[in-house]
Design a protein around this motif. Structure first.
Motif, PDB file in Angstrom:
ATOM      1  N   MET A   3       0.847  -1.206   0.000  1.00  0.00           N
ATOM      2  CA  MET A   3       0.000   0.000   0.000  1.00  0.00           C
ATOM      3  C   MET A   3       0.881   1.255   0.000  1.00  0.00           C
ATOM      4  O   MET A   3       0.645   2.197  -0.747  1.00  0.00           O
ATOM      5  CB  MET A   3      -0.886  -0.050   1.255  1.00  0.00           C
ATOM      6  N   LYS A   4       1.911   1.237   0.844  1.00  0.00           N
ATOM      7  CA  LYS A   4       2.773   2.420   0.950  1.00  0.00           C
ATOM      8  C   LYS A   4       3.534   2.667  -0.359  1.00  0.00           C
ATOM      9  O   LYS A   4       3.692   3.813  -0.780  1.00  0.00           O
ATOM     10  CB  LYS A   4       3.775   2.249   2.094  1.00  0.00           C
ATOM     11  N   ALA A   5       3.971   1.576  -0.996  1.00  0.00           N
ATOM     12  CA  ALA A   5       4.697   1.719  -2.271  1.00  0.00           C
ATOM     13  C   ALA A   5       3.785   2.386  -3.305  1.00  0.00           C
ATOM     14  O   ALA A   5       4.208   3.276  -4.051  1.00  0.00           O
ATOM     15  CB  ALA A   5       5.156   0.345  -2.754  1.00  0.00           C
ATOM     16  N   ALA A   6       2.517   1.954  -3.329  1.00  0.00           N
ATOM     17  CA  ALA A   6       1.568   2.516  -4.302  1.00  0.00           C
ATOM     18  C   ALA A   6       1.311   3.993  -4.004  1.00  0.00           C
ATOM     19  O   ALA A   6       1.345   4.840  -4.901  1.00  0.00           O
ATOM     20  CB  ALA A   6       0.260   1.723  -4.262  1.00  0.00           C
ATOM     21  N   VAL A   7       1.086   4.300  -2.720  1.00  0.00           N
ATOM     22  CA  VAL A   7       0.780   5.692  -2.337  1.00  0.00           C
ATOM     23  C   VAL A   7       1.989   6.599  -2.624  1.00  0.00           C
ATOM     24  O   VAL A   7       1.832   7.712  -3.128  1.00  0.00           O
ATOM     25  CB  VAL A   7       0.345   5.776  -0.856  1.00  0.00           C
ATOM     26  N   ASP A   8       3.200   6.087  -2.357  1.00  0.00           N
ATOM     27  CA  ASP A   8       4.408   6.886  -2.632  1.00  0.00           C
ATOM     28  C   ASP A   8       4.489   7.258  -4.109  1.00  0.00           C
ATOM     29  O   ASP A   8       4.772   8.391  -4.469  1.00  0.00           O
ATOM     30  CB  ASP A   8       5.673   6.093  -2.244  1.00  0.00           C
ATOM     31  N   LEU A   9       4.204   6.260  -4.954  1.00  0.00           N
ATOM     32  CA  LEU A   9       4.254   6.515  -6.398  1.00  0.00           C
ATOM     33  C   LEU A   9       3.177   7.500  -6.850  1.00  0.00           C
ATOM     34  O   LEU A   9       3.356   8.255  -7.793  1.00  0.00           O
ATOM     35  CB  LEU A   9       4.041   5.183  -7.125  1.00  0.00           C
ATOM     36  N   LEU A  10       2.038   7.453  -6.140  1.00  0.00           N
ATOM     37  CA  LEU A  10       0.902   8.295  -6.553  1.00  0.00           C
ATOM     38  C   LEU A  10       0.946   9.701  -5.958  1.00  0.00           C
ATOM     39  O   LEU A  10       0.140  10.545  -6.330  1.00  0.00           O
ATOM     40  CB  LEU A  10      -0.415   7.621  -6.143  1.00  0.00           C
ATOM     41  N   ARG A  11       1.889   9.922  -5.036  1.00  0.00           N
ATOM     42  CA  ARG A  11       1.873  11.207  -4.328  1.00  0.00           C
ATOM     43  C   ARG A  11       1.908  12.428  -5.278  1.00  0.00           C
ATOM     44  O   ARG A  11       1.116  13.338  -5.119  1.00  0.00           O
ATOM     45  CB  ARG A  11       3.003  11.265  -3.299  1.00  0.00           C
ATOM     46  N   PRO A  12       2.789  12.433  -6.285  1.00  0.00           N
ATOM     47  CA  PRO A  12       2.772  13.597  -7.196  1.00  0.00           C
ATOM     48  C   PRO A  12       1.428  13.749  -7.907  1.00  0.00           C
ATOM     49  O   PRO A  12       0.954  14.868  -8.100  1.00  0.00           O
ATOM     50  CB  PRO A  12       3.884  13.269  -8.197  1.00  0.00           C
ATOM     51  N   ALA A  13       0.804  12.637  -8.263  1.00  0.00           N
ATOM     52  CA  ALA A  13      -0.501  12.718  -8.954  1.00  0.00           C
ATOM     53  C   ALA A  13      -1.574  13.216  -7.996  1.00  0.00           C
ATOM     54  O   ALA A  13      -2.453  14.005  -8.374  1.00  0.00           O
ATOM     55  CB  ALA A  13      -0.893  11.343  -9.502  1.00  0.00           C
ATOM     56  N   LEU A  14      -1.497  12.789  -6.722  1.00  0.00           N
ATOM     57  CA  LEU A  14      -2.478  13.248  -5.729  1.00  0.00           C
ATOM     58  C   LEU A  14      -2.326  14.755  -5.512  1.00  0.00           C
ATOM     59  O   LEU A  14      -3.293  15.451  -5.214  1.00  0.00           O
ATOM     60  CB  LEU A  14      -2.258  12.523  -4.397  1.00  0.00           C
ATOM     61  N   ALA A  15      -1.096  15.224  -5.657  1.00  0.00           N
ATOM     62  CA  ALA A  15      -0.828  16.641  -5.392  1.00  0.00           C
ATOM     63  C   ALA A  15      -1.169  17.549  -6.570  1.00  0.00           C
ATOM     64  O   ALA A  15      -1.068  18.759  -6.459  1.00  0.00           O
ATOM     65  CB  ALA A  15       0.637  16.817  -5.015  1.00  0.00           C
ATOM     66  N   LYS A  16      -1.561  16.964  -7.689  1.00  0.00           N
ATOM     67  CA  LYS A  16      -1.868  17.777  -8.877  1.00  0.00           C
ATOM     68  C   LYS A  16      -3.305  18.250  -8.856  1.00  0.00           C
ATOM     69  O   LYS A  16      -4.185  17.614  -9.412  1.00  0.00           O
ATOM     70  CB  LYS A  16      -1.648  16.931 -10.133  1.00  0.00           C
ATOM     71  N   THR A  17      -3.543  19.344  -8.141  1.00  0.00           N
ATOM     72  CA  THR A  17      -4.887  19.914  -8.176  1.00  0.00           C
ATOM     73  C   THR A  17      -4.745  21.389  -8.546  1.00  0.00           C
ATOM     74  O   THR A  17      -3.671  21.966  -8.382  1.00  0.00           O
ATOM     75  CB  THR A  17      -5.611  19.799  -6.820  1.00  0.00           C
ATOM     76  N   PRO A  18      -5.807  22.014  -8.992  1.00  0.00           N
ATOM     77  CA  PRO A  18      -5.700  23.399  -9.435  1.00  0.00           C
ATOM     78  C   PRO A  18      -5.194  24.339  -8.345  1.00  0.00           C
ATOM     79  O   PRO A  18      -4.539  25.332  -8.634  1.00  0.00           O
ATOM     80  CB  PRO A  18      -7.147  23.770  -9.796  1.00  0.00           C
ATOM     81  N   SER A  19      -5.469  24.012  -7.083  1.00  0.00           N
ATOM     82  CA  SER A  19      -5.080  24.951  -6.030  1.00  0.00           C
ATOM     83  C   SER A  19      -3.675  24.716  -5.478  1.00  0.00           C
ATOM     84  O   SER A  19      -3.230  25.435  -4.594  1.00  0.00           O
ATOM     85  CB  SER A  19      -6.090  24.899  -4.886  1.00  0.00           C
TER      86      SER A  19
END
Ligand code: B1M
Length: 217
Positions: free
Chosen positions: A73-89
């Motif tokens: 789970m942590k490996a997946a979340v680590d990889l997704l962190r930049p994508a999670l952080a891509k919001t307009p604000s």
């Protein structure tokens, strides 16, 4: 774009099996196909880790198996962190949030997700990690000039620590100038009210809404 149910099931399954390699591949695929990362985490990977917890509680999984699931789970979340952080604000500054998992509690997956989402929505986030001593929340809040104190607790034995930090904030004369947000599986809105926190959120998306509401109040 939202992921199809079959893809979400594969994500849940990879975490459930503790298959770090497949979880990482699916996370990378989420990025490559520009799928909604929040959807994939909440409705895919997190379903797998919660099921692993259920099996462990039922005596069907042993602790090492649960730990392998957590690693996947942590490996997946680590990889997704930049994508999670891509919001307009992202990049704007709504305030400073100090976040951590309370003393005695090493669960950090949900806390990290909440921190990532807060950062993505425009807060400067100071992530203190897990097993954070009560007085460190107070020290770091002062040092960083934070206006939001976020505490995560996953254990019924550690959630009481949230109350202790609020007491210490009051003792330090800082309670009036910060907002306190609590969360984590055993906590609730009633619990937040009982311990004198300002808000409670059930998941990482709610945490952002609740933080915005508290900062605006
Ligand atoms: Co542990 N564990 N665990 N564990 N573990 C639970 C919490 C448990 C419910 C499992 C069970 O019995 N079914 C149980 C607690 C029982 C209780 O107290 N009522 C438990 C236990 C007992 C333990 C140990 C004591 C086991 C032992 O050693 N005998 C031990 C604790 C050690 C310690 O902390 N001192 C332990 C250890 C572990 C692992 C190391 C194996 C691993 C943690 C790995 C890590 O985090 N680095 C682990 C895991 C993975 C779990 C479960 C299965 C999953 C937790 C998780 O990551 N969920 C969990 C069972 C469960 O939750 N169903 C369990 C996914 C994550 C995305 O969700 O963390 O809920 P969650 O976060 C959500 C929301 O809660 C919310 O938003 C997040 C995103 O949606 N949220 C907030 C969280 N924090 C927030 C803060 C906010 C707002 C919202 O504002 C500030």
């Amino acid at each position: 774009m939202n992921a199809v149910p079959d893809f979400l099931e594969q994500c849940a399954d990879a975490v459930l099996k503790g298959d770090r390699e497949t979880a990482s591949r699916l996370a990378q695929e989420t990025v490559d196909r520009q799928l909604d990362a929040v959807d994939v985490v909440e409705n895919g990977f997190a379903v797998g880790i919660r099921e692993a917890g259920r099996l462990w509680e039922a005596g069907e999984y042993f602790l090492p198996e649960l730990a392998f699931s957590a690693e996947a789970m942590k490996a997946a979340v680590d990889l997704l962190r930049p994508a999670l952080a891509k919001t307009p604000s992202a990049g704007t500054s709504k305030g400073v949030a100090v976040i951590g998992t309370i003393q005695g509690d090493i669960h950090d997956i949900g806390k990290t997700l909440v921190g990532t989402m807060l950062a993505a929505s425009g807060y400067r986030v100071v992530d203190l990690g897990a097993d954070v001593a009560y007085d460190r929340f107070v020290e770091e809040t002062r040092k960083e000039g934070a206006n939001l104190v976020c505490m995560s607790a996953l254990l019924t034995t550690t959630m009481v620590g949230q109350k202790e930090v609020i007491r210490l904030l009051r003792e330090a004369g800082m309670r009036e100038r910060v907002r306190v947000l609590v969360g984590g599986a055993p906590t609730s809105g009633n619990w937040a009210a009982e311990i004198g926190a300002d808000g409670y959120a059930e998941n990482a998306v709610d945490a952002v809404h609740e933080a915005d509401r508290l900062i605006a109040s």
